[in-house]
Design a protein around this motif. Structure first.
Motif, PDB file in Angstrom:
ATOM      1  N   TRP A  59       0.821  -1.215   0.000  1.00  0.00           N
ATOM      2  CA  TRP A  59       0.000   0.000   0.000  1.00  0.00           C
ATOM      3  C   TRP A  59       0.854   1.263   0.000  1.00  0.00           C
ATOM      4  N   LEU A  60       1.989   1.217   0.718  1.00  0.00           N
ATOM      5  CA  LEU A  60       2.863   2.379   0.765  1.00  0.00           C
ATOM      6  C   LEU A  60       3.656   2.512  -0.531  1.00  0.00           C
ATOM      7  N   ARG A  61       3.990   1.371  -1.125  1.00  0.00           N
ATOM      8  CA  ARG A  61       4.724   1.410  -2.392  1.00  0.00           C
ATOM      9  C   ARG A  61       3.894   2.075  -3.489  1.00  0.00           C
ATOM     10  N   VAL A  62       2.607   1.783  -3.516  1.00  0.00           N
ATOM     11  CA  VAL A  62       1.716   2.396  -4.512  1.00  0.00           C
ATOM     12  C   VAL A  62       1.682   3.911  -4.330  1.00  0.00           C
ATOM     13  N   ILE A  63       1.592   4.345  -3.080  1.00  0.00           N
ATOM     14  CA  ILE A  63       1.568   5.788  -2.797  1.00  0.00           C
ATOM     15  C   ILE A  63       2.887   6.430  -3.198  1.00  0.00           C
TER      16      ILE A  63
END
Length: 285
Positions: free
Chosen positions: A230-234
């Protein structure tokens, strides 16, 4: 005039012309000259010795903190955000440039609030000054402060941590100007919020809430591939990541034209959206 002079047909001397007042000079000047004059006024407080010292210390603290404490991230496989062939300090300095410039841009909103509190803006409203020149001057003054800090980052990194990227001096200069563009465009977000909110305390809270995740949820310190999904997408969608990649490419001597173009487009879009909002909100103050 005496009676004898009147009988002789003497005419009274015309009154001595009065020199044009500063307010008339403002009225006859254009947007560019007004912006330059107001920018000089806004820069003056930053030229005080104490302010210059503190402004210089800020990037030094960031370098010592991130380059010293977080250097271990560069030794982790995939930890260096710019890739394994680039030293961690060479990856880190461009990111610190972006952070420094955005932080300087965030001060533009606080500067406008301070002018409102000091009734400076009220005096401007009584003069024939183009309202937009006040906002432009505010953004340029804080950009000048950011430029001073960006140069300090590059010099301190070279002296203390051996920052010597393969892009050379030209690459570092290019990275400084890209970071400066990012900070200047971001300053319009905070100027617009200051013009709308007109509350320094609220603005500071919003500024912190905006800048902290925007800067750290990016590829500034670690490779997004090592982050949770989820943080990688952001981080991959974060415009700050694009700016980091553009500056890293410049200092590394392998600048990507598409990354630079994307950064310029995003910055231009920010100014195109926020500047008119600032101008409209500022007009009714």
């Amino acid at each position: 005039m005496t009676v004898i002079e009147a009988e002789a047909g003497h005419q009274p001397k015309p009154p001595t012309p009065v020199k044009s007042r500063p307010i008339d000079q403002w009225g006859s000047s254009n947007l560019v000259s007004q912006t330059i004059a107001l920018t000089r006024r806004s820069i003056k407080p930053y030229l005080q010795t104490g302010v210059l010292v503190v402004t210089f210390i800020e990037p030094l603290v960031m370098l010592l903190m991130f380059a010293g404490v977080l250097k271990v991230l560069g030794d982790v496989p995939g930890g260096a955000a710019g890739g394994p062939d680039m030293a961690y300090i060479d990856n880190l300095v461009p990111a610190i440039m972006i952070i420094t410039s955005v932080a300087a841009g965030a001060q533009a909103g606080n500067g406008l609030i301070n002018d409102l509190r000091n009734d400076v803006i009220t005096r401007f409203h009584t003069m024939p000054i183009r309202r937009f020149s006040v906002l432009l001057a505010r953004s340029f003054a804080d950009a000048a402060r950011g430029l001073y800090q960006l140069i300090a980052v590059a010099v301190l990194a070279a002296l203390l941590f051996g920052f010597a990227p393969s892009g050379g001096v030209l690459g570092v200069i290019g990275a400084i100007f890209v970071a400066l563009l990012v900070g200047w465009s971001m300053s319009w977000i905070f100027i617009a919020m200051a013009a709308v909110l007109r509350n320094g305390d609220v603005l500071r809270m919003i500024t912190t809430l905006m800048t902290f995740p925007l800067l750290f949820a990016s590829n500034a310190f670690v490779d997004p591939e090592s982050m949770p999904t989820w943080l990688r997408v952001i981080a991959q969608a974060n415009p700050i990541s694009f700016a980091n990649d553009a500056t890293r490419g410049l200092v590394g001597g392998n600048a990507d034209a598409m990354e630079l173009l994307l950064t310029v487009v995003v910055c231009s879009a920010l100014v195109a959206v926020c500047a008119p909002i600032s101008k409209k909100s500022f007009r009714v103050m």
